[in-house]
Design a protein around this motif. Structure first.
Motif, short mmCIF file in Angstrom:
data_model
loop_
_atom_site.label_atom_id
_atom_site.label_comp_id
_atom_site.label_asym_id
_atom_site.label_seq_id
_atom_site.Cartn_x
_atom_site.Cartn_y
_atom_site.Cartn_z
N GLU A 31 0.85 -1.19 0.00
CA GLU A 31 0.00 0.00 0.00
C GLU A 31 0.88 1.24 0.00
OE1 GLU A 31 -2.85 0.04 3.15
OE2 GLU A 31 -3.56 -1.99 2.71
N LEU A 34 -1.48 -1.71 -4.29
CA LEU A 34 -0.78 -1.92 -5.55
C LEU A 34 -0.19 -3.32 -5.59
CD1 LEU A 34 0.34 -0.45 -8.12
CD2 LEU A 34 2.29 0.20 -6.74
N ASN A 35 -0.43 -4.04 -6.69
CA ASN A 35 0.16 -5.36 -6.94
C ASN A 35 0.89 -5.28 -8.27
OD1 ASN A 35 -0.98 -7.26 -4.79
ND2 ASN A 35 -2.78 -6.14 -5.50
N THR A 36 2.18 -5.59 -8.26
CA THR A 36 3.03 -5.38 -9.43
C THR A 36 3.80 -6.61 -9.83
OG1 THR A 36 3.38 -3.14 -8.61
CG2 THR A 36 4.84 -3.89 -10.33
N PHE A 91 0.62 -3.96 -13.44
CA PHE A 91 0.23 -3.67 -12.06
C PHE A 91 -1.27 -3.42 -11.97
CE2 PHE A 91 1.93 0.20 -13.96
CZ PHE A 91 0.99 1.17 -13.69
N THR A 92 -1.79 -3.71 -10.78
CA THR A 92 -3.19 -3.48 -10.48
C THR A 92 -3.26 -2.44 -9.37
OG1 THR A 92 -3.71 -5.78 -11.00
CG2 THR A 92 -5.33 -4.57 -9.71
N LEU A 93 -4.04 -1.41 -9.60
CA LEU A 93 -4.29 -0.38 -8.58
C LEU A 93 -5.68 -0.58 -8.02
CD1 LEU A 93 -3.06 2.93 -10.29
CD2 LEU A 93 -1.95 1.72 -8.44
N LYS A 133 8.13 3.95 -9.50
CA LYS A 133 7.15 4.81 -8.81
C LYS A 133 6.66 5.92 -9.75
CE LYS A 133 6.26 6.90 -4.35
NZ LYS A 133 6.76 7.11 -2.98
N VAL A 152 4.09 4.45 -12.24
CA VAL A 152 2.80 4.25 -11.58
C VAL A 152 2.09 5.59 -11.41
CG1 VAL A 152 1.65 3.51 -9.45
CG2 VAL A 152 3.49 2.11 -10.43
#
Length: 197
Positions: free
Chosen positions: A44, A68-70, A83-85, A147, A150
């Motif tokens: 997070e 966030l999953n990357t 990635f998933t936000l 970063k 993203v």
């Protein structure tokens, strides 16, 4: 730049990926270390930790962390950052000046190309970036600005002028509005002359 591709690995379910031990979101990913073995990070992040995003956040509302999953992976000899936000940010409505929630939840998959000849290896709908344009060289490492990438996607997802669907524009009035004095119509005199001619 959200992805519409169906056959990409989910950022949540990558196989044979090494997971670094860091718990805070890394600013950069070392391509020298991770581009061949894969990289995964989940956690997070506070919206205010993104430098450019922080300047547009509503200060009147508490911001929740973004989940966030990357995954950094290779497919067809092309490096991908997926990635998933999940989450939202609160911005200021440009009509009523009250906070408005903007949903950021989406899945992204960006192809990271070594050169333009690799464009033919990705689908037409696939978002891509050229590594030469985004990677910073810090001897002995090639660093992917994770970063920043993203944050770029978050900023693309946020409207330039956020507005509630059902609010009135905020108008502040200072002092009294003077009443207009009734004045005689200047053309009335001309009308009376017309009748005399």
């Amino acid at each position: 730049m959200s992805s519409t591709q169906d056959n990409k690995p989910s950022a949540l379910h990558a196989s044979k990926v090494q997971v670094p031990t860091s718990t805070s979101m890394p600013d950069n990913i070392s391509l020298n270390k991770w581009e061949d073995t894969g990289f995964e990070w989940a956690g997070e992040e506070a919206p205010s930790s993104f430098e450019r995003l922080a300047t547009i956040l509503a200060s009147e509302h508490e911001q929740s962390n973004i989940v966030l999953n990357t995954t950094l992976y290779r497919r067809n000899n092309v490096l991908h950052l997926a990635f998933t936000l999940t989450g939202e940010v609160w911005l200021t409505c440009q009509r009523c000046l009250r906070p408005i929630a903007i949903d950021l939840s989406d899945e992204y998959d960006i192809a990271l190309l070594d050169n333009e000849s690799q464009i033919r290896l990705v689908n037409e709908e696939q978002d891509y970036l050229l590594l030469d344009e985004i990677v910073t060289e810090q001897s002995p490492e090639r660093l992917l600005p994770f970063k920043k990438l993203v944050e770029d996607e978050i900023l693309l997802k946020t409207p330039m002028a956020p507005k509630h669907d059902d609010c009135e524009m905020s108008v502040e009035q200072f002092g009294k509005i003077p009443e207009e004095e009734e004045t005689e119509n200047p053309f009335a005199a001309l009308a009376s002359l017309k009748g005399n001619l």
